[in-house]
Design an enzyme around this catalytic site. Sequence first.
Site, PDB file in Angstrom:
ATOM      1  N   TYR A 101       0.851  -1.192   0.000  1.00  0.00           N
ATOM      2  CA  TYR A 101       0.000   0.000   0.000  1.00  0.00           C
ATOM      3  C   TYR A 101       0.883   1.238   0.000  1.00  0.00           C
ATOM      4  CZ  TYR A 101      -3.030   3.719   1.719  1.00  0.00           C
ATOM      5  OH  TYR A 101      -3.701   4.895   1.849  1.00  0.00           O
ATOM      6  N   GLU A 189      -3.411   7.380  -4.123  1.00  0.00           N
ATOM      7  CA  GLU A 189      -3.367   6.172  -3.308  1.00  0.00           C
ATOM      8  C   GLU A 189      -3.276   4.965  -4.237  1.00  0.00           C
ATOM      9  OE1 GLU A 189      -7.013   4.592  -1.403  1.00  0.00           O
ATOM     10  OE2 GLU A 189      -5.912   4.808   0.470  1.00  0.00           O
TER      11      GLU A 189
END
Length: 383
Positions: A101, A189
Amino acid sequence: MDLFEYQGKDFFARYGVPTSSGSIVRNAADAGDVADSTGYPAVVKAQVQVGGRGKAGGIKLVGSREEAVRAAGEILGMNIKGHVVRKIWIERASDIEREYYASFTLDRGEKKYLLMVSAKGGMEIEEVAASDPGAIVRRHLDPIDGLSVEVARQVVEEAQLDEVAREPAAQVLVKLFDAFIQGDADLVEVNPLILRPDGSIHALDAKVTLDDNAGYRHPEWEAYRADMELDGREALARERGLNYIGLDGTVGIIANGAGLAMATLDVVSQVGGSAANFLDLGGGAGASTMANALEVINTDEKVRSVLVNVFGGITRCDEVAKGMVEALGKVELKFPMVVRLDGTNAAEGRAILREHESERLVVEGTMVGAAKVAVEMAGKEAK
Ligand code: GDP
Ligand code: MN
């Protein structure tokens, strides 16, 4: 402006963040040719602006033309958390060794950028934050310093990315930061940021929010804007130059000033109602602006009443009232209306409206009083 995944990937590619190329498909019948040219296995992905598409069945790996067409048929039209899928993105499937992530956001409190990296990608980051907060490494970045590759290396090490992944991941983070800064984004993101078996790092998903205030220096954003799916109300509001956001409730809201409009939404919900929209008339709310606002709200099938809440400052309430009367002569309202005027020349404004007062047009003295009447009206109209 929030981008769809495929737009986010286009945005990433401009700054050298590795993504898979692919194509958008709007009809299942087209999915076969696109998947054939992509090659197999391919991945068919719902394009909706909400996370958790995978869990909802909106992402399917396919091994053949037939499977691609079938998957496209299943996904198109699917409702994912209230978002209907109208477009799918097809790209060559990646082999995944690991899912990480990474994100950059603005931490307004700290007046710095915030980089977050985790070795636990693929699942929702909120879940990781709740169950294993230590697995997310956070690093504030001073806007003057930016992100050096040295700092990126430290962060991926601290986050315990697999050793083979660290150097390429640090390089990708620097590119992602370039995209964030040069691309004028408020958020980028990547979840998952994957390690492939060949040791390369690749953005498998893309969530990007662009800072609309920087739009003037990004003519290339026009293509993103053109591809946005506005609901009918929002499209009309944009056309009319109104500051409007569609919501799901039954009480249409018209206010002057963003703060007052927000407060009006709150008061409506406080007295047990639900707002159908946010609408800020801005300064100088004359007859044509008011007519435009009423017209947009009139197209909203769910609206049962409308609450106009104006606080006169430079905009005088008598001018607003005159504008409203004029607007009501142009637009035939489908619902009753409550008006609260206060501030500069409020008494004069109310007097003008009182001449036109009826069951369908009520003048109230206070914001809460007006909200209560609007919510009651909406309840009655619904029956
Ligand atoms: P989200 O669920 O909306 O966040 O959609 P993502 O694009 O993040 O995809 C969700 C999950 O689908 C990923 O975490 C992967 O596990 C899987 N997935 C997506 N694309 C691929 C792919 O190209 N290959 C493989 N093997 N899995 C994929
Ligand atoms: Mn994702």
